[in-house]
Design a protein around this motif. Structure first.
Motif, PDB file in Angstrom:
ATOM      1  N   MET A  91       0.856  -1.181   0.000  1.00  0.00           N
ATOM      2  CA  MET A  91       0.000   0.000   0.000  1.00  0.00           C
ATOM      3  C   MET A  91       0.890   1.228   0.000  1.00  0.00           C
ATOM      4  N   LYS A  92       0.530   2.202  -0.833  1.00  0.00           N
ATOM      5  CA  LYS A  92       1.227   3.482  -0.878  1.00  0.00           C
ATOM      6  C   LYS A  92       0.168   4.566  -0.866  1.00  0.00           C
ATOM      7  N   GLN A  93       0.469   5.660  -0.169  1.00  0.00           N
ATOM      8  CA  GLN A  93      -0.456   6.779  -0.172  1.00  0.00           C
ATOM      9  C   GLN A  93       0.268   8.044   0.221  1.00  0.00           C
ATOM     10  N   GLN A  94      -0.157   9.137  -0.387  1.00  0.00           N
ATOM     11  CA  GLN A  94       0.368  10.442  -0.006  1.00  0.00           C
ATOM     12  C   GLN A  94      -0.423  10.929   1.206  1.00  0.00           C
ATOM     13  N   MET A  95       0.269  11.555   2.144  1.00  0.00           N
ATOM     14  CA  MET A  95      -0.369  12.090   3.339  1.00  0.00           C
ATOM     15  C   MET A  95      -0.773  13.549   3.099  1.00  0.00           C
ATOM     16  N   ASP A  96      -1.635  14.066   3.947  1.00  0.00           N
ATOM     17  CA  ASP A  96      -2.057  15.458   3.817  1.00  0.00           C
ATOM     18  C   ASP A  96      -0.879  16.425   3.895  1.00  0.00           C
ATOM     19  N   ASP A  97       0.179  16.039   4.616  1.00  0.00           N
ATOM     20  CA  ASP A  97       1.335  16.929   4.733  1.00  0.00           C
ATOM     21  C   ASP A  97       2.290  16.809   3.546  1.00  0.00           C
ATOM     22  N   GLY A  98       1.931  16.011   2.532  1.00  0.00           N
ATOM     23  CA  GLY A  98       2.733  15.875   1.325  1.00  0.00           C
ATOM     24  C   GLY A  98       3.740  14.737   1.352  1.00  0.00           C
ATOM     25  N   THR A  99       3.951  14.113   2.512  1.00  0.00           N
ATOM     26  CA  THR A  99       4.879  13.000   2.599  1.00  0.00           C
ATOM     27  C   THR A  99       4.198  11.723   2.100  1.00  0.00           C
ATOM     28  N   ALA A 100       4.996  10.679   1.918  1.00  0.00           N
ATOM     29  CA  ALA A 100       4.457   9.413   1.428  1.00  0.00           C
ATOM     30  C   ALA A 100       4.539   8.345   2.510  1.00  0.00           C
ATOM     31  N   MET A 101       3.600   7.421   2.489  1.00  0.00           N
ATOM     32  CA  MET A 101       3.575   6.267   3.383  1.00  0.00           C
ATOM     33  C   MET A 101       3.612   5.029   2.503  1.00  0.00           C
ATOM     34  N   ASN A 102       4.424   4.043   2.906  1.00  0.00           N
ATOM     35  CA  ASN A 102       4.491   2.762   2.218  1.00  0.00           C
ATOM     36  C   ASN A 102       4.333   1.658   3.255  1.00  0.00           C
ATOM     37  N   ALA A 103       3.511   0.672   2.963  1.00  0.00           N
ATOM     38  CA  ALA A 103       3.332  -0.466   3.860  1.00  0.00           C
ATOM     39  C   ALA A 103       3.306  -1.738   3.024  1.00  0.00           C
ATOM     40  N   ARG A 104       3.801  -2.819   3.642  1.00  0.00           N
ATOM     41  CA  ARG A 104       3.738  -4.114   2.965  1.00  0.00           C
ATOM     42  C   ARG A 104       3.670  -5.211   4.008  1.00  0.00           C
ATOM     43  N   ALA A 105       3.030  -6.300   3.635  1.00  0.00           N
ATOM     44  CA  ALA A 105       2.920  -7.480   4.493  1.00  0.00           C
ATOM     45  C   ALA A 105       2.411  -8.627   3.631  1.00  0.00           C
ATOM     46  N   ASP A 106       2.602  -9.849   4.124  1.00  0.00           N
ATOM     47  CA  ASP A 106       2.067 -11.004   3.411  1.00  0.00           C
ATOM     48  C   ASP A 106       0.544 -11.039   3.499  1.00  0.00           C
ATOM     49  N   ARG A 107       0.016 -10.490   4.605  1.00  0.00           N
ATOM     50  CA  ARG A 107      -1.437 -10.484   4.816  1.00  0.00           C
ATOM     51  C   ARG A 107      -1.811  -9.215   5.570  1.00  0.00           C
ATOM     52  N   ILE A 108      -2.799  -8.502   5.051  1.00  0.00           N
ATOM     53  CA  ILE A 108      -3.303  -7.294   5.691  1.00  0.00           C
ATOM     54  C   ILE A 108      -4.809  -7.488   5.869  1.00  0.00           C
ATOM     55  N   VAL A 109      -5.280  -7.392   7.118  1.00  0.00           N
ATOM     56  CA  VAL A 109      -6.704  -7.554   7.405  1.00  0.00           C
ATOM     57  C   VAL A 109      -7.207  -6.281   8.074  1.00  0.00           C
ATOM     58  N   TYR A 110      -8.248  -5.697   7.494  1.00  0.00           N
ATOM     59  CA  TYR A 110      -8.878  -4.508   8.058  1.00  0.00           C
ATOM     60  C   TYR A 110     -10.296  -4.873   8.468  1.00  0.00           C
ATOM     61  N   GLU A 111     -10.638  -4.573   9.729  1.00  0.00           N
ATOM     62  CA  GLU A 111     -11.975  -4.815  10.262  1.00  0.00           C
ATOM     63  C   GLU A 111     -12.594  -3.464  10.629  1.00  0.00           C
ATOM     64  N   PRO A 112     -13.378  -2.871   9.714  1.00  0.00           N
ATOM     65  CA  PRO A 112     -13.872  -1.507   9.939  1.00  0.00           C
ATOM     66  C   PRO A 112     -14.757  -1.331  11.171  1.00  0.00           C
ATOM     67  N   LYS A 113     -15.607  -2.298  11.494  1.00  0.00           N
ATOM     68  CA  LYS A 113     -16.483  -2.159  12.668  1.00  0.00           C
ATOM     69  C   LYS A 113     -15.683  -2.091  13.959  1.00  0.00           C
ATOM     70  N   LYS A 114     -14.609  -2.856  14.021  1.00  0.00           N
ATOM     71  CA  LYS A 114     -13.746  -2.874  15.210  1.00  0.00           C
ATOM     72  C   LYS A 114     -12.654  -1.810  15.133  1.00  0.00           C
ATOM     73  N   GLU A 115     -12.481  -1.228  13.952  1.00  0.00           N
ATOM     74  CA  GLU A 115     -11.409  -0.269  13.689  1.00  0.00           C
ATOM     75  C   GLU A 115     -10.040  -0.872  14.000  1.00  0.00           C
ATOM     76  N   ILE A 116      -9.861  -2.126  13.535  1.00  0.00           N
ATOM     77  CA  ILE A 116      -8.626  -2.869  13.770  1.00  0.00           C
ATOM     78  C   ILE A 116      -7.967  -3.187  12.423  1.00  0.00           C
ATOM     79  N   LEU A 117      -6.660  -2.974  12.372  1.00  0.00           N
ATOM     80  CA  LEU A 117      -5.855  -3.315  11.214  1.00  0.00           C
ATOM     81  C   LEU A 117      -4.773  -4.277  11.690  1.00  0.00           C
ATOM     82  N   THR A 118      -4.645  -5.432  11.019  1.00  0.00           N
ATOM     83  CA  THR A 118      -3.634  -6.422  11.390  1.00  0.00           C
ATOM     84  C   THR A 118      -2.753  -6.699  10.183  1.00  0.00           C
ATOM     85  N   LEU A 119      -1.448  -6.511  10.363  1.00  0.00           N
ATOM     86  CA  LEU A 119      -0.465  -6.816   9.328  1.00  0.00           C
ATOM     87  C   LEU A 119       0.339  -8.010   9.817  1.00  0.00           C
ATOM     88  N   THR A 120       0.422  -9.064   9.002  1.00  0.00           N
ATOM     89  CA  THR A 120       1.179 -10.251   9.392  1.00  0.00           C
ATOM     90  C   THR A 120       2.085 -10.697   8.250  1.00  0.00           C
TER      91      THR A 120
END
Length: 174
Positions: A91-120
């Motif tokens: 995952m890549k995304q530009q932030m509001d401050d103009g900087t960039a964020m990069n993330a990677r994992a073999d498995r990314i799980v997002y649970e919106p109701k719980k507001e939980i993100l798990t990277l494994t």
């Protein structure tokens, strides 16, 4: 309904490196595009799965997600989980401050109701502020609580020094 806001929130949550910044807020207002080699979706049921396979590319504004597989699970008509897998999902995304964020994992799980993100699986999150890496991270988006390690694996966090806001004072000549 596909998870435009859910995936944008996923990217926001991924800015887990020390001193997180906000993901580009205007991205949520952009159309989302999902490209894959194939998809299998059943949107007629309140409890359903939508699976995208093969070179999955999800874009929304500056958000760019790539995975071998994306699975969207809905329960009672609402998104319950977004699961991204691959060697590695990125995952890549530009932030509001103009900087960039990069993330990677073999498995990314997002649970919106719980507001939980798990990277494994060899996860790494990088931004100009620093980085965090290890085998498993659970991030509570509501509280900001981040838990890593505890499973016998090591966790590494690197915090970059704060940028100098002013140039060093000049020495006076004798």
């Amino acid at each position: 309904m596909l998870p435009g806001a859910a995936l944008a929130a996923l990217a926001l949550a991924s800015v887990l490196a020390p001193a997180p910044a906000a993901a580009k807020s205007t991205d949520r207002n952009e159309p989302m595009t999902l490209d894959a080699d194939d998809s299998d979706c059943n949107q007629a049921q309140a409890n359903s799965r939508c699976i995208f396979n093969g070179s999955v590319v999800i874009t929304q504004g500056t958000l760019d997600i790539r995975a071998a597989r994306a699975e969207i699970v809905q329960r009672n008509g609402e998104i319950d989980q977004v699961i991204l897998t691959g060697k590695q999902a990125t995952m890549k995304q530009q932030m509001d401050d103009g900087t960039a964020m990069n993330a990677r994992a073999d498995r990314i799980v997002y649970e919106p109701k719980k507001e939980i993100l798990t990277l494994t699986g060899n996860y790494q999150v990088e931004s100009p502020r620093g980085s965090n890496s290890g085998q498993r991270m659970v991030y509570n988006m509501a509280s900001g609580q981040m838990q890593s390690g505890g499973d016998g694996s090591r966790v590494r966090t690197v915090i970059q020094p704060r940028a100098q806001s002013q140039a060093p004072a000049k020495k006076e000549a004798d």
